[in-house]
Design a protein around this motif. Sequence first.
Motif, short mmCIF file in Angstrom:
data_model
loop_
_atom_site.label_atom_id
_atom_site.label_comp_id
_atom_site.label_asym_id
_atom_site.label_seq_id
_atom_site.Cartn_x
_atom_site.Cartn_y
_atom_site.Cartn_z
N ALA A 27 17.50 41.59 -15.92
CA ALA A 27 18.47 40.70 -16.55
C ALA A 27 19.88 40.91 -16.02
O ALA A 27 20.25 42.01 -15.62
N SER A 28 20.66 39.85 -16.05
CA SER A 28 22.09 39.91 -15.75
C SER A 28 22.82 39.69 -17.07
O SER A 28 22.58 38.71 -17.77
N VAL A 29 23.68 40.63 -17.42
CA VAL A 29 24.35 40.55 -18.72
C VAL A 29 25.87 40.57 -18.56
O VAL A 29 26.40 41.03 -17.54
N GLU A 30 26.53 40.07 -19.57
CA GLU A 30 28.00 40.08 -19.60
C GLU A 30 28.45 41.49 -19.97
O GLU A 30 28.04 42.04 -20.99
N ARG A 83 19.03 44.86 -26.82
CA ARG A 83 19.24 45.15 -25.41
C ARG A 83 18.16 46.15 -24.97
O ARG A 83 17.97 47.18 -25.61
N ILE A 86 17.00 45.82 -18.48
CA ILE A 86 17.91 46.26 -17.42
C ILE A 86 17.39 47.59 -16.90
O ILE A 86 17.07 48.49 -17.69
N PRO A 115 14.49 41.60 -10.29
CA PRO A 115 15.56 42.59 -10.44
C PRO A 115 16.02 42.85 -11.86
O PRO A 115 16.82 43.75 -12.09
N SER A 168 28.46 48.16 -18.45
CA SER A 168 27.72 47.32 -17.50
C SER A 168 26.39 46.85 -18.08
O SER A 168 25.84 45.84 -17.64
N TRP A 169 25.87 47.59 -19.07
CA TRP A 169 24.63 47.17 -19.74
C TRP A 169 24.88 46.17 -20.86
O TRP A 169 23.95 45.73 -21.53
#
Length: 277
Positions: free
Chosen positions: A142-145, A24, A50, A140, A85-86
């Motif tokens: 990455a979008s992560v779970e 990450r 992120i 913007p 959130s990360w």
Amino acid sequence: MTRSEVLITADELLPLLASESAPRLLDVRWTLPKPDGRDDFAAGHIPGAIYVDLDTELADHSNTDPTAGRHPLPRPADFEASVRSWGIDSDTEVVVYDDNSGLGAARAWWLLRWAGLSGRVLDGGLAAYRAAGGEVETGPGASVEPSEVTITPDSLPVIDADDAAAWTGVLLDARAGERFRGETEPLDAQAGHIPGAKNAPATGNAPDGQFLAEAELRKRFAELGAFEQPVGVYCGSGVTACHNALALASLGVEASLYPASWSGWSSDPERPVETGA
């Protein structure tokens, strides 16, 4: 702790990014003149990264007590929410970077360790990544779970003003020499430093953007007495002090952070102030 446990080189990072278990990536673009680096991040960052806002996610600005300093530590529940959130779990490999010699990234690294998690700082940051042949992406990020991780606050030692005043080890001030000596103070209530402290500007750890070789770094902190007694670190507001904590951790030394630092100390008229070298 060893250097390889707290720092990662760009050459080491590149193959990891191409693997199925890529780490990450947290991008902490932050400087004093420009604390919000979101537009710099959008203009080019390591793919999959992120953006982390130091002022809102790595500090608690709801704390209005001036003696808490300009960047109080985030409340545990708030930081846990940020970590979730990360998409970080207890076993997630994390690499933090910036474009400013690691000065912002070190704060995120320290807080992850403080929270009982792990992480490494990319030595040389974005510039080293690009020099090693890494490509960047725009937008913007990455979008992560989100994760459901539970942090363990206070996993690294923290001291307050009373502890700093009574510190019997070596207390290192990470600010520039002219601020330490009290020749200028552009940000805080008074000029000078905590009595008895020694000046160890964080910029000296990575003068060319990358950390000094281990032998040079060891020599630097040995001359400050950091291997003979307990070490406390502070700076203007508890950000760049984390860079000294990171450098010391790479040498196997655990330092105690005074988060309020000079901004908190100098806001208390009852605290003594020392000037000069």
